[in-house]
Design an enzyme around this catalytic site. Sequence first.
Site, PDB file in Angstrom:
ATOM      1  N   GLY A   1       0.836  -1.194   0.000  1.00  0.00           N
ATOM      2  CA  GLY A   1       0.000   0.000   0.000  1.00  0.00           C
ATOM      3  C   GLY A   1       0.865   1.235   0.000  1.00  0.00           C
ATOM      4  O   GLY A   1       2.090   1.154   0.203  1.00  0.00           O
TER       5      GLY A   1
ATOM      6  N   GLN B   1       3.109  10.091   1.589  1.00  0.00           N
ATOM      7  CA  GLN B   1       4.422   9.456   1.389  1.00  0.00           C
ATOM      8  C   GLN B   1       5.085   9.899   0.094  1.00  0.00           C
ATOM      9  O   GLN B   1       6.286   9.706  -0.093  1.00  0.00           O
ATOM     10  CB  GLN B   1       4.285   7.925   1.366  1.00  0.00           C
ATOM     11  CG  GLN B   1       3.900   7.322   2.700  1.00  0.00           C
ATOM     12  CD  GLN B   1       3.797   5.818   2.597  1.00  0.00           C
ATOM     13  OE1 GLN B   1       2.778   5.287   2.182  1.00  0.00           O
ATOM     14  NE2 GLN B   1       4.867   5.111   2.953  1.00  0.00           N
TER      15      GLN B   1
ATOM     16  N   CYS C   1       7.422  -0.366   6.552  1.00  0.00           N
ATOM     17  CA  CYS C   1       6.839   0.812   5.917  1.00  0.00           C
ATOM     18  C   CYS C   1       7.819   1.321   4.862  1.00  0.00           C
ATOM     19  O   CYS C   1       9.022   1.400   5.118  1.00  0.00           O
ATOM     20  CB  CYS C   1       6.595   1.885   6.968  1.00  0.00           C
ATOM     21  SG  CYS C   1       5.904   3.405   6.298  1.00  0.00           S
ATOM     22  N   LEU C   2       7.304   1.662   3.688  1.00  0.00           N
ATOM     23  CA  LEU C   2       8.176   2.147   2.611  1.00  0.00           C
ATOM     24  C   LEU C   2       8.891   3.436   3.001  1.00  0.00           C
ATOM     25  O   LEU C   2       9.944   3.752   2.461  1.00  0.00           O
ATOM     26  CB  LEU C   2       7.370   2.368   1.325  1.00  0.00           C
ATOM     27  CG  LEU C   2       6.766   1.110   0.679  1.00  0.00           C
ATOM     28  CD1 LEU C   2       5.907   1.500  -0.516  1.00  0.00           C
ATOM     29  CD2 LEU C   2       7.845   0.131   0.262  1.00  0.00           C
TER      30      LEU C   2
ATOM     31  N   HIS D   1      -2.973   0.548   8.266  1.00  0.00           N
ATOM     32  CA  HIS D   1      -1.632   1.133   8.171  1.00  0.00           C
ATOM     33  C   HIS D   1      -1.675   2.380   7.280  1.00  0.00           C
ATOM     34  O   HIS D   1      -1.120   3.422   7.623  1.00  0.00           O
ATOM     35  CB  HIS D   1      -0.662   0.082   7.606  1.00  0.00           C
ATOM     36  CG  HIS D   1       0.738   0.565   7.386  1.00  0.00           C
ATOM     37  ND1 HIS D   1       1.819   0.061   8.080  1.00  0.00           N
ATOM     38  CD2 HIS D   1       1.248   1.508   6.545  1.00  0.00           C
ATOM     39  CE1 HIS D   1       2.924   0.689   7.675  1.00  0.00           C
ATOM     40  NE2 HIS D   1       2.608   1.573   6.740  1.00  0.00           N
ATOM     41  N   GLU D   2      -2.363   2.272   6.134  1.00  0.00           N
ATOM     42  CA  GLU D   2      -2.423   3.421   5.202  1.00  0.00           C
ATOM     43  C   GLU D   2      -3.240   4.569   5.794  1.00  0.00           C
ATOM     44  O   GLU D   2      -2.869   5.733   5.646  1.00  0.00           O
ATOM     45  CB  GLU D   2      -2.984   2.990   3.841  1.00  0.00           C
ATOM     46  CG  GLU D   2      -2.163   1.934   3.100  1.00  0.00           C
ATOM     47  CD  GLU D   2      -0.663   2.196   3.089  1.00  0.00           C
ATOM     48  OE1 GLU D   2      -0.246   3.366   3.035  1.00  0.00           O
ATOM     49  OE2 GLU D   2       0.100   1.215   3.159  1.00  0.00           O
TER      50      GLU D   2
ATOM     51  N   HIS E   1      -1.260   6.699   8.030  1.00  0.00           N
ATOM     52  CA  HIS E   1      -0.440   7.694   7.329  1.00  0.00           C
ATOM     53  C   HIS E   1      -1.210   8.994   7.106  1.00  0.00           C
ATOM     54  O   HIS E   1      -0.630  10.078   7.138  1.00  0.00           O
ATOM     55  CB  HIS E   1       0.005   7.160   5.960  1.00  0.00           C
ATOM     56  CG  HIS E   1       1.248   6.328   6.008  1.00  0.00           C
ATOM     57  ND1 HIS E   1       2.449   6.809   6.478  1.00  0.00           N
ATOM     58  CD2 HIS E   1       1.483   5.047   5.632  1.00  0.00           C
ATOM     59  CE1 HIS E   1       3.367   5.844   6.385  1.00  0.00           C
ATOM     60  NE2 HIS E   1       2.810   4.768   5.886  1.00  0.00           N
TER      61      HIS E   1
HETATM   62 ZN    ZN Z   1       3.763   2.979   5.700  1.00  0.00          ZN
END
Ligand code: ZN
Length: 146
Positions: A47, A52, A90-91, A132-133, A136
């Site tokens: 995701g 981000q 997490c990216l 999780h998204e 953010h």
């Molecule tokens: Zn993340």
Amino acid sequence: MTVLPIIKGKDEDILRAKAAKVPQVTKEIKKFIKDMHETVEKAEGLGLAAPQIGQSLRLCLANFNGKMTPLVNPEVIWSSEETSTMEEGCLSLPKINVDVTRPVEIMVRYEDIDGKEQERQLHDLDARVVQHEIDHLNGILIIDYK
Ligand code: ZN
């Protein structure tokens, strides 16, 4: 389509801000969603949230039901009392993994890319990715669960 650079680091202002509601799914937003798609595929993520990649908007992509799905203005409208704990990455935080406890099942409401309201009941990993998204979009990162 364009692969966009992913913002990394726990102290980046945009990753810590509460993102603004998307007023309307415009042509620009649709193009942005395509770029997000390309970006998350390249990064092999489950995701990706708009902050981000530098847009403080309530917009994310999440993989559920086996498909990468765009969610505009998503909100969790119900969550189960039952929780589970799983290690997440997490990216935006490379090389960091944190055990995160979340409800196992949720009901999420969002608008699709045609501006139509959708509701989905999700469980296990699908529910986890969406939570999780959405974190953010509220400036929350996995390290906050430590
Ligand atoms: Zn993340």
